[in-house]
Enzyme design. Structure first.
Site, PDB file in Angstrom:
ATOM      1  N   HIS A   1       5.983  -4.376 -13.827  1.00  0.00           N
ATOM      2  CA  HIS A   1       4.991  -3.317 -13.614  1.00  0.00           C
ATOM      3  C   HIS A   1       5.504  -2.285 -12.599  1.00  0.00           C
ATOM      4  O   HIS A   1       5.450  -1.078 -12.847  1.00  0.00           O
ATOM      5  CB  HIS A   1       3.679  -3.954 -13.133  1.00  0.00           C
ATOM      6  CG  HIS A   1       2.625  -2.963 -12.783  1.00  0.00           C
ATOM      7  ND1 HIS A   1       1.711  -2.503 -13.699  1.00  0.00           N
ATOM      8  CD2 HIS A   1       2.358  -2.319 -11.628  1.00  0.00           C
ATOM      9  CE1 HIS A   1       0.915  -1.624 -13.113  1.00  0.00           C
ATOM     10  NE2 HIS A   1       1.284  -1.486 -11.848  1.00  0.00           N
ATOM     11  N   GLU A   2       6.010  -2.761 -11.466  1.00  0.00           N
ATOM     12  CA  GLU A   2       6.469  -1.823 -10.421  1.00  0.00           C
ATOM     13  C   GLU A   2       7.673  -1.012 -10.893  1.00  0.00           C
ATOM     14  O   GLU A   2       7.791   0.180 -10.599  1.00  0.00           O
ATOM     15  CB  GLU A   2       6.797  -2.598  -9.138  1.00  0.00           C
ATOM     16  CG  GLU A   2       5.573  -3.150  -8.421  1.00  0.00           C
ATOM     17  CD  GLU A   2       4.499  -2.100  -8.169  1.00  0.00           C
ATOM     18  OE1 GLU A   2       4.827  -1.003  -7.667  1.00  0.00           O
ATOM     19  OE2 GLU A   2       3.328  -2.359  -8.495  1.00  0.00           O
TER      20      GLU A   2
ATOM     21  N   HIS B   1       6.637   1.785 -13.115  1.00  0.00           N
ATOM     22  CA  HIS B   1       6.212   2.973 -12.352  1.00  0.00           C
ATOM     23  C   HIS B   1       7.437   3.840 -12.033  1.00  0.00           C
ATOM     24  O   HIS B   1       7.388   5.064 -12.116  1.00  0.00           O
ATOM     25  CB  HIS B   1       5.561   2.579 -11.023  1.00  0.00           C
ATOM     26  CG  HIS B   1       4.093   2.240 -11.105  1.00  0.00           C
ATOM     27  ND1 HIS B   1       3.154   3.077 -11.657  1.00  0.00           N
ATOM     28  CD2 HIS B   1       3.410   1.150 -10.666  1.00  0.00           C
ATOM     29  CE1 HIS B   1       1.952   2.520 -11.555  1.00  0.00           C
ATOM     30  NE2 HIS B   1       2.069   1.344 -10.963  1.00  0.00           N
TER      31      HIS B   1
ATOM     32  N   GLU C   1      -1.387   3.574 -14.086  1.00  0.00           N
ATOM     33  CA  GLU C   1      -1.428   2.106 -14.038  1.00  0.00           C
ATOM     34  C   GLU C   1      -1.300   1.512 -15.441  1.00  0.00           C
ATOM     35  O   GLU C   1      -0.546   0.560 -15.659  1.00  0.00           O
ATOM     36  CB  GLU C   1      -2.740   1.628 -13.384  1.00  0.00           C
ATOM     37  CG  GLU C   1      -2.776   1.807 -11.873  1.00  0.00           C
ATOM     38  CD  GLU C   1      -1.633   1.107 -11.191  1.00  0.00           C
ATOM     39  OE1 GLU C   1      -1.249   0.007 -11.621  1.00  0.00           O
ATOM     40  OE2 GLU C   1      -1.084   1.665 -10.232  1.00  0.00           O
TER      41      GLU C   1
HETATM   42 ZN   LIG Z   1       0.774  -0.053 -10.419  1.00  0.00          ZN
END
Ligand SMILES: [Zn+2]
Length: 267
Positions: free
Chosen positions: A138-139, A142, A200
């Site tokens: 997830h990070e 980003h 997100e």
């Molecule tokens: Zn996030």
């Protein structure tokens, strides 16, 4: 008066468009006022300073520290394949680094350029390697989507106003360093990095594919976010929780992305 306003608005919008970049993965447009390779260099410096500062204790030699490096390397090579398959690998310059830092904080982040920190406070919630892969995927998603480049640029635009729009100058790059430090909470108890709900969701979606490509079952991501959701009460300071609302809506969106990710998951 109205016409003057319109001309000004047109000028500003023109300037902003001139400094827009396009995400290589989703095609989304974002504001980029900084030279991204210089930003990566500055982020690498900020990361080095963060690791060596007296307030940071880097964990080495423990099974958790080894796990962070192992899962990180798996996710990194999956990310490289993810970018190659999409024909955009040449638009990225990741110099991966993964470190576990001792802290009660429930947090993890990936700076532009691939510098990753996992705080030990998040480890109990990750539960297993696939849970950790969820966080890292997830990070890193980003970072792939350049969400923090966009956020640093927005912050610089707010600080300096219209005068800088259209130019990536040394002044804006100096401001980028302080923007990076502020966003990631370096030298401050809590960072200011907070992405929009759309950011997100985009990071969840790409993150699931990346973790699947790295050999981790994407269904574990749902379990991780459910654990995150029930960890909400009591645990402090939980920066990750405040910036990552793990409500029912998020979890149901995440579930809708699983079939796509499963295509990349080979048992
Ligand atoms: Zn996030």
């Amino acid at each position: 008066m109205k016409r003057i306003f319109n001309y000004t608005a047109m000028f500003l919008i023109g300037g902003i468009l001139a400094s827009c970049a396009t995400s290589a993965v989703t095609g989304r447009k974002y504001l980029s006022l900084v030279n991204e390779s210089q930003l990566n260099d500055q982020a690498a410096l900020a990361y080095k300073e963060f690791l060596s500062s007296s307030g940071t204790k880097v964990v080495t030699g423990t099974s958790n520290a080894t796990m962070v490096k192992r899962v990180g390397n798996n996710i990194a090579s999956a990310t490289n394949r993810f970018l190659q398959e999409r024909g955009v690998a040449d638009q990225y310059d990741f110099n991966w680094e993964f470190n576990l830092v001792q802290s009660d904080e429930v947090n993890a982040w990936c700076m532009p350029g691939g510098k990753v920190a996992v705080y030990s406070g998040i480890i109990p919630i990750t539960g297993n390697e696939a849970g950790l892969a969820t966080v890292m995927g997830h990070e890193i998603a980003h970072a792939i989507e350049k969400h923090s480049v966009a956020q640093a640029s927005n912050q610089i635009a707010l600080q300096l106003g219209a005068q800088v729009i259209g130019a990536a100058s040394s002044t804006t790059n100096n401001r980028a360093v302080s923007a990076i430090n502020q966003l990631y909470g370096i030298g401050a108890p809590l960072g200011m990095l907070k992405f929009s709900r759309n950011d997100e969701l985009a990071a969840d979606r790409a993150g699931l594919i990346i973790m699947a490509m790295a050999g981790y079952d994407p269904n574990e991501a749902v379990k991780f976010w459910e654990r995150m959701s029930s960890a909400k009460s009591g645990q402090a300071p939980a920066e990750f929780l405040s910036t990552h609302p793990s409500d029912a809506r998020r979890i149901s969106q995440l579930q809708s992305y699983i079939p796509e990710a499963m295509k990349y998951y080979k048992k």
